[in-house]
Scaffold this active site. Structure first.
Site, PDB file in Angstrom:
ATOM      1  CG  HIS A  99      -0.247  -0.149   2.512  1.00 12.88           C
ATOM      2  ND1 HIS A  99       0.129  -1.379   3.013  1.00 12.88           N
ATOM      3  CD2 HIS A  99       0.179   0.759   3.427  1.00 12.88           C
ATOM      4  CE1 HIS A  99       0.735  -1.216   4.173  1.00 12.88           C
ATOM      5  NE2 HIS A  99       0.784   0.074   4.442  1.00 12.88           N
ATOM      6  CG  HIS A 101       0.842   5.347   4.203  1.00 16.08           C
ATOM      7  ND1 HIS A 101      -0.046   5.225   5.237  1.00 16.08           N
ATOM      8  CD2 HIS A 101       1.639   4.246   4.279  1.00 16.08           C
ATOM      9  CE1 HIS A 101       0.209   4.114   5.924  1.00 16.08           C
ATOM     10  NE2 HIS A 101       1.228   3.493   5.357  1.00 16.08           N
TER      11      HIS A 101
HETATM   12  P1  AMP Z   1       1.645   0.503   7.393  1.00 18.24           P
HETATM   13  O1  AMP Z   1       1.991   0.795   8.833  1.00 18.24           O
HETATM   14  O2  AMP Z   1       2.464   1.249   6.394  1.00 18.24           O
HETATM   15  O3  AMP Z   1       1.634  -1.003   7.133  1.00 18.24           O
HETATM   16  O4  AMP Z   1       0.175   1.037   7.183  1.00 18.24           O
HETATM   17  C1  AMP Z   1      -0.973   0.316   7.479  1.00 18.24           C
HETATM   18  C2  AMP Z   1      -2.075   1.308   7.597  1.00 18.24           C
HETATM   19  O5  AMP Z   1      -3.322   0.625   7.544  1.00 18.24           O
HETATM   20  C3  AMP Z   1      -2.092   2.078   8.932  1.00 18.24           C
HETATM   21  O6  AMP Z   1      -1.911   3.476   8.666  1.00 18.24           O
HETATM   22  C4  AMP Z   1      -3.452   1.773   9.519  1.00 18.24           C
HETATM   23  O7  AMP Z   1      -4.038   2.878  10.148  1.00 18.24           O
HETATM   24  C5  AMP Z   1      -4.243   1.339   8.305  1.00 18.24           C
HETATM   25  N1  AMP Z   1      -5.381   0.486   8.592  1.00 18.24           N
HETATM   26  C6  AMP Z   1      -5.402  -0.595   9.404  1.00 18.24           C
HETATM   27  N2  AMP Z   1      -6.631  -1.148   9.400  1.00 18.24           N
HETATM   28  C7  AMP Z   1      -7.400  -0.405   8.573  1.00 18.24           C
HETATM   29  C8  AMP Z   1      -8.765  -0.467   8.147  1.00 18.24           C
HETATM   30  N3  AMP Z   1      -9.603  -1.420   8.581  1.00 18.24           N
HETATM   31  N4  AMP Z   1      -9.222   0.475   7.294  1.00 18.24           N
HETATM   32  C9  AMP Z   1      -8.402   1.447   6.848  1.00 18.24           C
HETATM   33  N5  AMP Z   1      -7.092   1.536   7.194  1.00 18.24           N
HETATM   34  C10 AMP Z   1      -6.605   0.639   8.046  1.00 18.24           C
END
Ligand code: AMP
Ligand code: ZN
Length: 139
Positions: A99, A101
């Site tokens: 993903h 950001h």
């Molecule tokens: P990372 O730390 O780069 O792996 O980012 C994962 C992101 O996913 C974090 O910023 C979380 O806030 C986000 N996240 C986790 N669960 C959900 C969800 N159910 N819906 C939307 N975002 C989420």
């Protein structure tokens, strides 16, 4: 992939605030809202992170970025934006489905802090490292 949060979101099995969707990618708002409008762009195909992407998938995902970034900028009236990708735990990855950001920026104390520590460069070490990486790229 079973038990993958973002695969479940892509499949519509878990709700999300969806922004954009086509047959290859999905963009939705990050639940943490680090800053207002914090958004994620994912490939629907499960890959762990960018280190596991092939060029074709990267092209598909990254090609969607500029339009989404501009739309986010327009909608939030942010002053700028950080576009961040975390690969592996040491780099802050917590969800192991690739993903990107998109984090709109409003001010220095808006919720996101990024700090690059500069180190005194050693010219010959830099050249050796550049050559080493370069030979890996050519493999
Ligand atoms: P990372 O730390 O780069 O792996 O980012 C994962 C992101 O996913 C974090 O910023 C979380 O806030 C986000 N996240 C986790 N669960 C959900 C969800 N159910 N819906 C939307 N975002 C989420
Ligand atoms: Zn997945």
């Amino acid at each position: 992939m079973e038990n993958c949060l973002f695969c479940q979101i892509a499949a519509g099995q878990i709700p999300a605030a969806k922004v954009y969707e086509d047959d290859q990618v999905l963009a939705f708002l990050d639940i943490s809202q680090t800053t207002k409008g914090h958004m994620l762009l994912i490939p629907k195909k499960h890959v762990r992170n960018v280190l596991e992407m092939d060029g074709e998938l990267a092209q598909t995902v990254f090609a969607r970025l500029p339009k989404l970034a501009r739309a986010l900028q327009q909608a939030t009236k942010a002053s700028g934006m950080n576009i961040i990708n975390n690969n592996e735990e040491i780099a802050g990855q917590t969800v192991f489905h690739a993903h990107i950001h998109l984090i709109p920026r409003y001010g220095l104390d808006d919720g996101l802090q990024i700090h690059f520590t500069a180190h005194e460069p050693d010219g010959s070490a830099l050249s050796r490292l550049a050559e080493q990486i370069s030979s890996e790229v050519r493999k």
